[in-house]
Design a protein around this motif. Structure first.
Motif, PDB file in Angstrom:
ATOM      1  N   GLN A   1       0.965  -1.375  -0.063  1.00 53.54           N
ATOM      2  CA  GLN A   1       0.010  -0.084   0.071  1.00 53.54           C
ATOM      3  C   GLN A   1       0.824   1.399   0.017  1.00 53.54           C
ATOM      4  OE1 GLN A   1      -2.390  -0.524   3.543  1.00 53.54           O
ATOM      5  NE2 GLN A   1      -3.902  -1.764   2.620  1.00 53.54           N
ATOM      6  N   ARG A   2       2.183   1.145  -0.075  1.00 49.53           N
ATOM      7  CA  ARG A   2       2.991   2.029   0.181  1.00 49.53           C
ATOM      8  C   ARG A   2       2.908   3.187  -0.982  1.00 49.53           C
ATOM      9  NH1 ARG A   2       6.014  -1.281  -2.147  1.00 49.53           N
ATOM     10  NH2 ARG A   2       7.566  -1.020  -3.454  1.00 49.53           N
ATOM     11  N   PRO A   3       2.893   4.616  -0.940  1.00 47.27           N
ATOM     12  CA  PRO A   3       3.031   5.475  -2.275  1.00 47.27           C
ATOM     13  C   PRO A   3       4.256   5.562  -2.785  1.00 47.27           C
ATOM     14  CG  PRO A   3       2.870   6.755   0.083  1.00 47.27           C
ATOM     15  CD  PRO A   3       2.743   5.188   0.247  1.00 47.27           C
ATOM     16  N   ALA A   4       4.415   6.027  -3.869  1.00 47.97           N
ATOM     17  CA  ALA A   4       5.553   6.259  -4.480  1.00 47.97           C
ATOM     18  C   ALA A   4       6.468   7.105  -3.836  1.00 47.97           C
ATOM     19  CB  ALA A   4       5.797   6.343  -6.163  1.00 47.97           C
ATOM     20  N   GLY A   5       7.877   7.300  -3.884  1.00 48.08           N
ATOM     21  CA  GLY A   5       8.422   8.400  -3.696  1.00 48.08           C
ATOM     22  C   GLY A   5       9.086   8.470  -2.005  1.00 48.08           C
ATOM     23  N   LEU A   6       8.673   7.430  -1.370  1.00 53.21           N
ATOM     24  CA  LEU A   6       9.276   7.146   0.153  1.00 53.21           C
ATOM     25  C   LEU A   6      10.600   6.677   0.093  1.00 53.21           C
ATOM     26  CD1 LEU A   6       6.232   5.635   1.920  1.00 53.21           C
ATOM     27  CD2 LEU A   6       7.228   7.950   2.073  1.00 53.21           C
ATOM     28  N   PRO A   7      11.420   6.705   1.127  1.00 57.40           N
ATOM     29  CA  PRO A   7      12.831   6.432   1.042  1.00 57.40           C
ATOM     30  C   PRO A   7      13.152   5.228   1.657  1.00 57.40           C
ATOM     31  CG  PRO A   7      12.457   8.022   2.816  1.00 57.40           C
ATOM     32  CD  PRO A   7      11.159   7.995   2.278  1.00 57.40           C
ATOM     33  N   TYR A   8      12.293   4.388   1.026  1.00 56.04           N
ATOM     34  CA  TYR A   8      12.648   2.869   1.563  1.00 56.04           C
ATOM     35  C   TYR A   8      12.610   2.111   0.734  1.00 56.04           C
ATOM     36  CZ  TYR A   8       9.357   4.629   5.430  1.00 56.04           C
ATOM     37  OH  TYR A   8       8.897   5.400   6.395  1.00 56.04           O
ATOM     38  N   LYS A   9      13.904   1.176   0.981  1.00 58.84           N
ATOM     39  CA  LYS A   9      14.180   0.058  -0.112  1.00 58.84           C
ATOM     40  C   LYS A   9      13.593  -1.072  -0.087  1.00 58.84           C
ATOM     41  CE  LYS A   9      18.636   1.882  -0.516  1.00 58.84           C
ATOM     42  NZ  LYS A   9      20.508   1.881  -0.435  1.00 58.84           N
ATOM     43  N   THR A  10      13.453  -1.686   1.238  1.00 62.25           N
ATOM     44  CA  THR A  10      12.587  -2.985   1.344  1.00 62.25           C
ATOM     45  C   THR A  10      11.450  -2.737   2.346  1.00 62.25           C
ATOM     46  OG1 THR A  10      14.014  -3.500   3.215  1.00 62.25           O
ATOM     47  CG2 THR A  10      14.839  -3.850   1.205  1.00 62.25           C
ATOM     48  N   ALA A  11      10.677  -3.784   2.724  1.00 61.67           N
ATOM     49  CA  ALA A  11       9.423  -3.834   3.522  1.00 61.67           C
ATOM     50  C   ALA A  11      10.164  -3.880   4.886  1.00 61.67           C
ATOM     51  CB  ALA A  11       8.725  -5.031   3.287  1.00 61.67           C
ATOM     52  N   ASP A  12      11.575  -4.188   5.327  1.00 65.93           N
ATOM     53  CA  ASP A  12      12.031  -4.339   6.446  1.00 65.93           C
ATOM     54  C   ASP A  12      12.393  -2.855   6.956  1.00 65.93           C
ATOM     55  OD1 ASP A  12      11.822  -6.706   6.638  1.00 65.93           O
ATOM     56  OD2 ASP A  12      13.981  -7.341   6.273  1.00 65.93           O
ATOM     57  N   ASP A  13      12.527  -1.763   5.837  1.00 60.72           N
ATOM     58  CA  ASP A  13      12.872  -0.492   6.138  1.00 60.72           C
ATOM     59  C   ASP A  13      11.636   0.005   6.660  1.00 60.72           C
ATOM     60  OD1 ASP A  13      15.495  -0.666   5.299  1.00 60.72           O
ATOM     61  OD2 ASP A  13      15.059   0.404   3.472  1.00 60.72           O
ATOM     62  N   VAL A  14      10.470  -0.212   6.282  1.00 61.00           N
ATOM     63  CA  VAL A  14       9.395   0.271   6.866  1.00 61.00           C
ATOM     64  C   VAL A  14       9.025  -0.298   8.241  1.00 61.00           C
ATOM     65  CG1 VAL A  14       6.698   0.119   6.639  1.00 61.00           C
ATOM     66  CG2 VAL A  14       8.194   0.429   4.792  1.00 61.00           C
ATOM     67  N   LEU A  15       9.443  -1.490   8.511  1.00 61.38           N
ATOM     68  CA  LEU A  15       9.269  -2.215   9.795  1.00 61.38           C
ATOM     69  C   LEU A  15      10.122  -1.397  10.659  1.00 61.38           C
ATOM     70  CD1 LEU A  15       7.880  -4.070  11.509  1.00 61.38           C
ATOM     71  CD2 LEU A  15       9.862  -5.791  10.968  1.00 61.38           C
ATOM     72  N   THR A  16      11.462  -1.152  10.397  1.00 60.25           N
ATOM     73  CA  THR A  16      12.293  -0.359  11.383  1.00 60.25           C
ATOM     74  C   THR A  16      11.910   0.943  11.660  1.00 60.25           C
ATOM     75  OG1 THR A  16      14.195  -1.726  10.463  1.00 60.25           O
ATOM     76  CG2 THR A  16      14.662   0.428  11.859  1.00 60.25           C
ATOM     77  N   MET A  17      11.414   1.809  10.536  1.00 56.73           N
ATOM     78  CA  MET A  17      10.950   2.855  10.760  1.00 56.73           C
ATOM     79  C   MET A  17       9.718   3.024  11.601  1.00 56.73           C
ATOM     80  SD  MET A  17      11.044   6.195  10.231  1.00 56.73           S
ATOM     81  CE  MET A  17      11.979   6.714   8.806  1.00 56.73           C
ATOM     82  N   ALA A  18       8.683   2.035  11.613  1.00 59.38           N
ATOM     83  CA  ALA A  18       7.546   2.205  12.262  1.00 59.38           C
ATOM     84  C   ALA A  18       8.074   1.725  13.561  1.00 59.38           C
ATOM     85  CB  ALA A  18       6.826   0.842  11.840  1.00 59.38           C
ATOM     86  N   SER A  19       9.084   1.086  14.053  1.00 62.59           N
ATOM     87  CA  SER A  19       9.459   0.731  15.327  1.00 62.59           C
ATOM     88  C   SER A  19       9.997   2.048  15.933  1.00 62.59           C
ATOM     89  CB  SER A  19      10.704  -0.510  15.328  1.00 62.59           C
ATOM     90  OG  SER A  19      11.808   0.274  15.030  1.00 62.59           O
ATOM     91  N   ILE A  20      10.783   2.824  15.347  1.00 65.03           N
ATOM     92  CA  ILE A  20      11.274   4.074  15.808  1.00 65.03           C
ATOM     93  C   ILE A  20      10.066   4.933  16.244  1.00 65.03           C
ATOM     94  CG2 ILE A  20      12.484   6.147  15.429  1.00 65.03           C
ATOM     95  CD1 ILE A  20      14.274   4.462  13.614  1.00 65.03           C
ATOM     96  N   ILE A  21       8.827   4.997  15.362  1.00 65.12           N
ATOM     97  CA  ILE A  21       7.604   5.850  15.497  1.00 65.12           C
ATOM     98  C   ILE A  21       7.219   5.266  16.997  1.00 65.12           C
ATOM     99  CG2 ILE A  21       5.288   6.258  14.618  1.00 65.12           C
ATOM    100  CD1 ILE A  21       6.831   6.208  11.789  1.00 65.12           C
ATOM    101  N   GLU A  22       7.162   4.075  17.034  1.00 61.38           N
ATOM    102  CA  GLU A  22       6.288   3.558  18.075  1.00 61.38           C
ATOM    103  C   GLU A  22       6.997   3.948  19.138  1.00 61.38           C
ATOM    104  OE1 GLU A  22       3.140   2.155  19.638  1.00 61.38           O
ATOM    105  OE2 GLU A  22       3.373   1.047  17.491  1.00 61.38           O
ATOM    106  N   LYS A  23       8.291   4.082  19.666  1.00 62.43           N
ATOM    107  CA  LYS A  23       8.845   4.393  20.700  1.00 62.43           C
ATOM    108  C   LYS A  23       8.867   5.904  20.923  1.00 62.43           C
ATOM    109  CE  LYS A  23      10.798   1.956  23.131  1.00 62.43           C
ATOM    110  NZ  LYS A  23      10.348   1.073  24.263  1.00 62.43           N
ATOM    111  N   GLU A  24       8.971   6.573  19.907  1.00 59.91           N
ATOM    112  CA  GLU A  24       9.069   8.001  19.811  1.00 59.91           C
ATOM    113  C   GLU A  24       7.454   8.666  20.480  1.00 59.91           C
ATOM    114  OE1 GLU A  24      11.006  10.288  19.978  1.00 59.91           O
ATOM    115  OE2 GLU A  24      12.867   9.725  18.845  1.00 59.91           O
ATOM    116  N   THR A  25       6.747   8.204  19.983  1.00 59.11           N
ATOM    117  CA  THR A  25       5.266   8.654  20.465  1.00 59.11           C
ATOM    118  C   THR A  25       4.176   7.705  20.598  1.00 59.11           C
ATOM    119  OG1 THR A  25       3.402  10.339  19.896  1.00 59.11           O
ATOM    120  CG2 THR A  25       4.554   9.279  18.285  1.00 59.11           C
ATOM    121  N   GLY A  26       3.253   7.593  21.513  1.00 58.35           N
ATOM    122  CA  GLY A  26       2.033   6.949  21.737  1.00 58.35           C
ATOM    123  C   GLY A  26       1.053   7.711  21.407  1.00 58.35           C
ATOM    124  N   ARG A  27       1.046   9.055  20.922  1.00 62.69           N
ATOM    125  CA  ARG A  27      -0.083   9.853  20.526  1.00 62.69           C
ATOM    126  C   ARG A  27      -0.556   9.459  19.071  1.00 62.69           C
ATOM    127  NH1 ARG A  27      -1.525  13.687  24.985  1.00 62.69           N
ATOM    128  NH2 ARG A  27      -2.955  14.391  23.576  1.00 62.69           N
TER     129      ARG A  27
END
Length: 331
Positions: A191-217
């Motif tokens: 479902q990702r749109p074009a233009g995001l700076p991710y090479k693989t799905a694992d990059d998305v997972l890693t980014m999501a983990s950072i977002i999870e730790k940075e905010t619960g809002r």
């Protein structure tokens, strides 16, 4: 001839009597050693073996009659393994229905968003209803045992509440959580749109983990994602404290110091560019979605306001003013 008729009649009466007694037996309460008890039918058990396991647990069930009942009901091969509960008032017929339908006792365990794999393993090890097959195993051994094409389980288990049959293996539970996360990650990647700076799905997972730790809002997730996506796009280091803390591991005492930010590790995003080598926690679905749906924002800085929300800034001057206001008590 008259004698033959009498014998036949007597046999017929006896058969009816036996049948009536049998039907009566199927609906009589089973004698139990306690008011409520549990028993486990092991995988691969025959019907007679299942009855033996019931009796060993404290249920008084006649094996021959129970086998006859199962055959009469057409369920002799339908017994399902698992842990069952019974109490005073249980009848052979209701017990058979329970075994055939697989109405096992279920326990549950909750994997919390933002937990590390180490935290989840501690919860697994302490759960009294699980069979602890992973005790003493390293993470690499667990991965090998499950036959997973992974180098790490960090971030790979989907946070959720999982129901399971009591005495299930913790390996089975880990495998379910991994499969659940992979399914959601695959869907998110498609479902990702074009233009995001991710090479693989694992990059998305890693980014999501950072977002999870940075905010619960909920309202801040997409804005936090925008900050980090914008930094990746311009080649700016992510400079996020949770990755530094993760890299410190058990050595972190709860107090993040300047020396920690300056000490290089594979997870120090102050000293290294790009995403860390693995996720740093287990993100929920909202963080996965935020990672591929960042807010339409030019912000590259943010600071906590102290109430759980964050202030986002486009320039370093704006950011310094926000830091002075929200972290140093300035106006």
């Amino acid at each position: 001839m008259r004698l033959v008729f009498r014998l036949v009649a007597l046999l017929l009466i006896a058969a009816i009597g036996l049948a009536a007694s049998f039907v009566w037996w199927t609906q009589q309460p089973i004698e139990v050693s306690e008011n409520a008890l549990e028993f486990r039918v092991m995988p691969g058990s025959s019907l007679r073996a299942a009855v033996r396991q019931m009796n060993e647990a404290g249920l008084s069930v006649d094996a021959d009659l129970f086998v006859l009942l199962a055959r009469w009901q057409g369920k002799s091969g339908a017994i399902k393994p698992g842990t069952y509960g019974t109490s005073v008032g249980e009848t052979p017929l209701s017990l058979l229905e329970k075994l055939a339908s697989g109405k096992v006792i279920q326990a549950s365990i909750t994997l919390v968003e933002g937990w590390t794999f180490r935290q989840f393993r501690a919860r697994l090890d302490a759960h009294p209803a699980l069979r602890h097959d992973t005790l003493g195993m390293s993470e690499a051994q667990i991965i090998a045992r499950l036959g997973l094409p992974l180098s790490s389980l960090e971030g790979r288990l989907f946070p959720d509440t999982y129901l399971f049959d009591k005495e299930s293996s913790d390996l089975e539970l880990i495998a379910r959580a991994v499969a659940s996360m992979q399914a959601r990650l695959d869907e998110t990647w498609l479902q990702r749109p074009a233009g995001l700076p991710y090479k693989t799905a694992d990059d998305v997972l890693t980014m999501a983990s950072i977002i999870e730790k940075e905010t619960g809002r909920e309202e801040d997730r997409a804005h936090v994602a925008a900050v980090f996506v914008n930094r990746l796009r311009i080649g700016m280091r992510l400079q996020t404290d949770p990755t530094v803390i993760y890299g410190l591991g058990e050595a972190f005492d709860g107090n993040l110091r300047k020396i920690h930010l300056q000490t290089d590790t594979p997870y120090n995003t102050y000293t290294r560019a790009g995403l860390p080598p693995t996720p740093i926690a287990m993100p929920g679905l909202a963080s996965l979605r935020a990672a591929i749906s960042p807010a339409d924002s030019n912000a590259i800085y943010f600071v906590a306001r102290g109430d759980g929300t964050s202030q986002f800034s486009r320039t370093l001057d704006e950011h310094n003013r926000a830091v002075n206001r929200y972290q140093r008590g300035g106006k």
